[in-house]
Design an enzyme around this catalytic site. Structure first.
Site, mmCIF file in Angstrom:
data_model
loop_
_atom_site.group_PDB
_atom_site.id
_atom_site.type_symbol
_atom_site.label_atom_id
_atom_site.label_comp_id
_atom_site.label_asym_id
_atom_site.label_seq_id
_atom_site.Cartn_x
_atom_site.Cartn_y
_atom_site.Cartn_z
ATOM 1 N N CYS A 22 0.648 -1.495 -0.160
ATOM 2 C CA CYS A 22 0.008 0.361 0.083
ATOM 3 C C CYS A 22 1.043 0.996 -0.163
ATOM 4 O O CYS A 22 0.359 1.781 -0.505
ATOM 5 C CB CYS A 22 -0.487 0.089 1.117
ATOM 6 S SG CYS A 22 -1.797 -1.405 1.116
ATOM 7 N N HIS A 78 -10.001 2.998 -1.848
ATOM 8 C CA HIS A 78 -8.409 2.395 -2.606
ATOM 9 C C HIS A 78 -7.906 1.751 -3.373
ATOM 10 O O HIS A 78 -7.873 0.762 -2.962
ATOM 11 C CB HIS A 78 -8.125 1.718 -0.900
ATOM 12 C CG HIS A 78 -6.860 1.311 -0.031
ATOM 13 N ND1 HIS A 78 -6.381 2.333 -0.877
ATOM 14 C CD2 HIS A 78 -6.079 0.267 0.410
ATOM 15 C CE1 HIS A 78 -4.942 1.410 -0.308
ATOM 16 N NE2 HIS A 78 -4.870 0.301 0.674
#
Lengths: 145, 385
Positions: B81, B330
């Site tokens: 991430c 996301h």
């Protein structure tokens, strides 16, 4: 655990079989820094030494460190189940599924004692061998397995 | 005279299941960032392109195919991430080193359908999910939350308040995917995905892209762009250190604490100096633990911090004014640059109804990883010039 008719294969590399075919959990212990971790590595994860780590047998009892109750997973996976993290006695922490416990936060106390059991997962490899995995079950005073 | 600046930055609104290619998404964001800087593709000396799910597919080169094949060096990054933030940091390092004057950092991701992540198949065909715990992202971050609960008594309701707050913030952000209030009762009654995270406490899988043009001080002055430039005060990256449990539960705490310590040190500021924070709220439980990991409160105080409203709009230290990953969505590789865009809006005084008055310093944090894969954390501190 092993029988003449069923051939098992470990679902994870840290599950080893002794010469009787009985499963055990393999880890490594570092005599330099005292770190204990499951599986095998080329060097100690904590201090980086290569000459001070050796294979060790991890304990099959421990305490529930943290968990979650999984209610949605991948298609085909039965829910709910308890995905647990267990600190083993003497060092080493492993993750796995906690069986024979209600999937209810009120019934899963901090540091609940558990034991490691090895069971047939029902899955087979291409040669037809049965995948054997470790699981956790609550350790109670009454239970003497 | 060796400071590094963002001179153009933008993001495309994140969307679900786009029918364009990853290169088109990335190209769109790249052109927006270039337009924000008033520059053209020929002005770029290098491209740093962050993308996780197509890491072997030369996404950066394909973006250049969309926006102009100038033959500049292209570096493709993949780092969980922290992928987009890692691309940004590599771009920052390249300019800081003096090698290039103007470069583009891009983060882009096309997520496809299904959002649990993790649980990739094994070569021997064995399915671990449900047998050896869970490899899904919601389960992993639920365990992190339950670890906080066992240490400090943090409640399901406190975790849920994070989603209430971030969805509230999103009602002020026209680029957020979900722009709707979600009262506490609704958050807590939503489908339980992995206790204690309900569906409204999980970030949304979306396609998206964000990009930033980074330049040296000399170049910013030469181009006359200092009035809209934003100074990069810190750019730090860490991987997970050894923790006794890291074979059983991926570390997101120490990796963030180490990164935050370095970022505050290199910026010469502390958490009390920040005007706003965009942190990695991939799940509501994550935001709670990162309050402490980033030093926004003391250990054990995160539950009280969310209850106090100090991290909400108008509070002492507003967190995730964009609506966060819980509302914006996301898109893994894009997230790290999209949160820099949010900081930049505030530092430029262009954040509209969610503007932090006189914002001068902002911190952006991303942190991710997976079971058996370790973790990555990137932190940037940006300053109004």
């Amino acid at each position: 655990m092993a029988s003449a008719t069923i051939e098992f294969v470990a679902a994870r590399p840290l599950i080893q079989f002794d010469h009787h075919g009985n499963p055990w959990l393999q880890g490594m212990r570092c005599s330099n820094c005292g770190a204990v971790f499951p599986g095998q590595r080329l060097a100690c994860g904590s201090c980086g030494r290569r000459d001070t780590i050796a294979a060790t047998r991890l304990a099959e009892r421990g305490k529930l460190y943290t968990y979650t109750i999984v209610r949605r997973s991948f298609p085909g996976v039965a829910v709910p189940f308890v995905a647990a993290v267990v600190d083993l006695e003497g060092g080493g922490s492993i993750n796995g599924t906690l069986l024979e416990a209600e999937p209810d936060p009120a019934k899963l106390p901090v540091d609940m004692p558990v034991k490691v059991v090895f069971r047939d997962t029902g899955q087979r490899d291409k040669e037809g061998r049965h995948f054997l995995s470790h699981f956790f079950v609550p350790l109670t005073e009454q239970r003497h397995e | 005279m060796n400071d590094i600046y963002i001179i153009g930055i933008d993001m495309i609104p994140f969307r679900r299941n786009t029918d364009c290619t990853v290169a088109q998404l990335g190209g769109e964001a790249a052109l927006l960032a270039l337009a924000d800087a008033g520059l053209a593709v020929h002005d770029l000396h290098a491209l740093y392109c962050g993308n996780l799910l197509q890491a072997s597919a030369s996404v950066g080169q394909r973006v250049m195919h969309e926006i102009g094949e100038t033959g500049i060096p292209v570096v493709n990054t993949a780092n969980a991430c922290a992928t987009g933030a890692t691309a940004f940091r590599e771009a920052y390092i390249a300019v800081k080193s003096g090698l290039y004057d103007v470069v583009l950092a891009l983060g882009v991701e096309q997520m496809g359908r299904g959002g649990l992540l993790g649980g990739g198949g094994r070569r021997d065909g064995f399915v671990e999910e449900g047998v050896i715990g869970s490899g899904t992202a919601p389960a992993m971050f639920a365990q992190i939350g339950m670890e906080h609960q066992r240490k400090y008594g943090t409640t399901f309701e406190q975790f849920a308040r994070v989603a209430v707050k971030n969805h509230h913030h999103a009602t002020f952000n026209p680029k957020a995917l979900i722009q709707r209030e979600t009262p506490l009762e609704e958050v807590m009654a939503a489908e339980m995905i992995s206790y204690p995270n309900t569906k409204l406490m999980c970030s949304i899988s979306v396609d998206g892209a964000a990009a930033a043009v980074i330049a040296s001080e000399k170049t910013v002055r030469k181009l006359g762009l200092m009035s809209r430039a934003i100074r990069v005060r810190a750019s730090e990256l860490t991987s997970n250190p050894y923790t006794p449990r890291n074979d059983a539960i991926t570390d997101f705490n120490m990796v963030t604490r180490n990164c935050a310590g370095r970022a505050y040190e290199s910026a010469g500021v502390g958490p009390g100096d920040l005007d706003l924070v965009e942190l990695h709220d991939c799940f509501a439980t994550a935001e709670i633990v990162h309050y402490e990991n980033l030093g926004l409160c003391g250990d054990g105080e995160a539950g009280c911090l969310i209850d106090s409203g100090e991290t909400a709009i108008g509070g002492r230290i507003p967190v995730n004014l964009s609506g966060g990953l819980l509302s914006k969505g996301h898109p893994l590789g894009a997230t790290g640059i999209a949160n820099l865009y949010e900081l930049a809006l505030h530092l430029r005084g262009k954040a509209g109804r969610r503007q932090v008055a006189q914002a001068r310093l902002g911190l952006a944090h991303v942190c991710g990883g997976g079971p058996g894969m370790g973790s990555s954390c990137a932190i940037h501190v940006l300053e109004k010039v």
